[in-house]
Design a protein around this motif. Structure first.
Motif, mmCIF file in Angstrom:
data_model
loop_
_atom_site.group_PDB
_atom_site.id
_atom_site.type_symbol
_atom_site.label_atom_id
_atom_site.label_comp_id
_atom_site.label_asym_id
_atom_site.label_seq_id
_atom_site.Cartn_x
_atom_site.Cartn_y
_atom_site.Cartn_z
ATOM 1 N N ASP A 35 0.838 -1.193 0.000
ATOM 2 C CA ASP A 35 0.000 0.000 0.000
ATOM 3 C C ASP A 35 0.880 1.252 0.000
ATOM 4 O O ASP A 35 1.987 1.244 0.549
ATOM 5 C CB ASP A 35 -0.908 0.026 1.233
ATOM 6 C CG ASP A 35 -2.071 -0.948 1.112
ATOM 7 O OD1 ASP A 35 -2.307 -1.466 0.001
ATOM 8 O OD2 ASP A 35 -2.754 -1.193 2.127
ATOM 9 N N LYS A 100 -3.300 3.913 -4.666
ATOM 10 C CA LYS A 100 -4.524 3.532 -3.952
ATOM 11 C C LYS A 100 -4.245 3.282 -2.468
ATOM 12 O O LYS A 100 -3.121 2.968 -2.082
ATOM 13 C CB LYS A 100 -5.116 2.246 -4.553
ATOM 14 C CG LYS A 100 -5.424 2.323 -6.050
ATOM 15 C CD LYS A 100 -6.529 3.326 -6.357
ATOM 16 C CE LYS A 100 -6.893 3.321 -7.829
ATOM 17 N NZ LYS A 100 -7.849 4.403 -8.158
ATOM 18 N N ASN A 101 -5.305 3.412 -1.658
ATOM 19 C CA ASN A 101 -5.239 3.091 -0.232
ATOM 20 C C ASN A 101 -4.051 3.788 0.426
ATOM 21 O O ASN A 101 -3.202 3.170 1.055
ATOM 22 C CB ASN A 101 -5.148 1.577 -0.037
ATOM 23 C CG ASN A 101 -5.718 1.144 1.304
ATOM 24 O OD1 ASN A 101 -6.573 1.809 1.885
ATOM 25 N ND2 ASN A 101 -5.239 0.019 1.799
ATOM 26 N N THR A 103 -1.630 6.084 2.718
ATOM 27 C CA THR A 103 -1.337 6.677 4.019
ATOM 28 C C THR A 103 -0.488 7.914 3.768
ATOM 29 O O THR A 103 0.579 7.831 3.152
ATOM 30 C CB THR A 103 -0.584 5.703 4.936
ATOM 31 O OG1 THR A 103 -1.445 4.594 5.232
ATOM 32 C CG2 THR A 103 -0.167 6.376 6.241
ATOM 33 N N ASP A 123 -12.246 8.127 0.007
ATOM 34 C CA ASP A 123 -12.230 6.674 -0.189
ATOM 35 C C ASP A 123 -10.846 6.144 -0.533
ATOM 36 O O ASP A 123 -10.638 4.922 -0.527
ATOM 37 C CB ASP A 123 -13.201 6.282 -1.309
ATOM 38 C CG ASP A 123 -14.655 6.506 -0.929
ATOM 39 O OD1 ASP A 123 -14.927 6.670 0.281
ATOM 40 O OD2 ASP A 123 -15.518 6.538 -1.833
ATOM 41 N N ASN A 124 -9.901 7.042 -0.833
ATOM 42 C CA ASN A 124 -8.562 6.598 -1.237
ATOM 43 C C ASN A 124 -7.539 6.777 -0.122
ATOM 44 O O ASN A 124 -6.339 6.618 -0.354
ATOM 45 C CB ASN A 124 -8.099 7.371 -2.482
ATOM 46 C CG ASN A 124 -7.030 6.639 -3.262
ATOM 47 O OD1 ASN A 124 -6.953 5.401 -3.215
ATOM 48 N ND2 ASN A 124 -6.186 7.369 -3.974
ATOM 49 N N LYS A 126 -6.088 5.750 3.644
ATOM 50 C CA LYS A 126 -6.050 4.714 4.678
ATOM 51 C C LYS A 126 -5.809 5.319 6.067
ATOM 52 O O LYS A 126 -6.429 4.905 7.055
ATOM 53 C CB LYS A 126 -4.929 3.721 4.336
ATOM 54 C CG LYS A 126 -4.699 2.604 5.337
ATOM 55 C CD LYS A 126 -3.596 1.686 4.810
ATOM 56 C CE LYS A 126 -3.286 0.543 5.757
ATOM 57 N NZ LYS A 126 -2.238 -0.367 5.190
#
Length: 292
Positions: A35, A100-101, A103, A123-124, A126
């Motif tokens: 991620d 994506k996802n 941090t 939504d993208n 974390k």
């Protein structure tokens, strides 16, 4: 912590990569797999700021640290370098790499840009780690208001920032407790050899909202500031004493108003805390990330 005793390295042992955004190349480093962990610097630094922190996160995810447009090794196109410009370039950078996802790891104006991205792409995201960040519209002291007024005054601001290179020559070293080595200072200074190359540095203070102006900045920072008090997204605050953007009163506000928050005191510091205590910062982010 043991990390406090480790050497702070001047080396930048990462492969440089470039991505075209709006017809200009943005420089970035891309280390590790998994991620995305996206590191965003502010004014007047670059991805070099994260050099001693990224090794702690590289085993845990895909660490990406861009140089904002007009900064570091990124191109310096003839644009306005407004807050809107920076958010546009960052959003397209993320889209073009299909990240994506994410941090986010945020500092200074990187937080203004990163928090806005998070608020508009919820939504993208974390999780978010932040330090010396703009968590809401700034309430500047009278001294800060005077300084910003000078920097925003036509002629005077140009002489201070573009001719005198104030952000590199004065502000950067004055906001670090230790003394940068010659190699470190030269790395930060290298991207800005001429008056023309310093435009991005000059425009950032113009985009800090004093009162409610400029409106674009104020509205976006106010909006994401409100969202940060509402979202249950995991958050990590790293703070120092006395700090500059995040002082005692701000730490209190964040602790009282942000949910799902871990707050960590990383000792004495001013603003560029990654240059004073990078190893503890890296260790703390890594430990928090493992627990997400």
């Amino acid at each position: 912590m043991e990390g406090n005793k480790k050497k702070i390295s001047a080396e930048f042992p990462f492969e440089s990569k470039f991505l075209e955004v709006n017809g200009s190349k943005m420089h970035y480093i891309d280390e590790g797999e998994g991620d995305t962990i996206l590191f965003l610097h502010g004014n007047p630094t670059s991805s070099y700021l994260w050099r001693n922190i990224i090794p702690y996160l590289k085993p845990l995810g895909r660490c990406i640290a861009p140089d904002l447009i007009g900064m570091g090794k990124s191109d310096k196109p003839n644009i306005g370098y407004s807050y809107k410009d920076h958010t546009d370039y960052l959003t397209k950078f993320i889209d073009n790499l299909d990240l994506k996802n994410i941090t986010l790891v945020l500092h200074d104006w990187g937080s203004g840009i990163g928090f806005h991205y998070a608020n508009t792409h919820r939504d993208n995201i974390k999780a978010i780690a932040f330090m010396e960040a703009m968590v809401k519209p700034i309430e500047p002291s009278p001294e800060m208001q005077t300084a910003f007024k000078m920097m925003r005054t036509k002629g005077i601001g140009w002489l201070m920032i573009s001719v005198g290179n104030m952000f590199i020559n004065k502000m950067l070293p004055s906001m670090i407790n230790r003394t940068l080595t010659e190699e470190e200072f030269n790395y930060y200074k290298a991207p800005y050899p001429t008056v023309g190359s310093r435009k991005a540095l000059r425009e950032f203070p113009r985009n800090v909202p004093i009162g409610e102006e400029p409106k674009f900045s104020y509205d976006r920072i106010k909006a994401y500031g409100e969202w940060l008090t509402e979202t249950d997204l995991p958050k990590l605050l790293l703070y120092v004493t006395p700090g500059a953007l995040i002082r005692d009163v701000d730490v209190k506000f964040i602790k009282e108003n942000f949910s799902n928050l871990k707050a960590v005191d990383v000792g004495e510091g001013l603003h560029f805390i990654q240059e004073d205590n990078p190893h503890q910062i890296g260790e703390e982010i890594a430990q928090w990330y493992k627990e997400l």
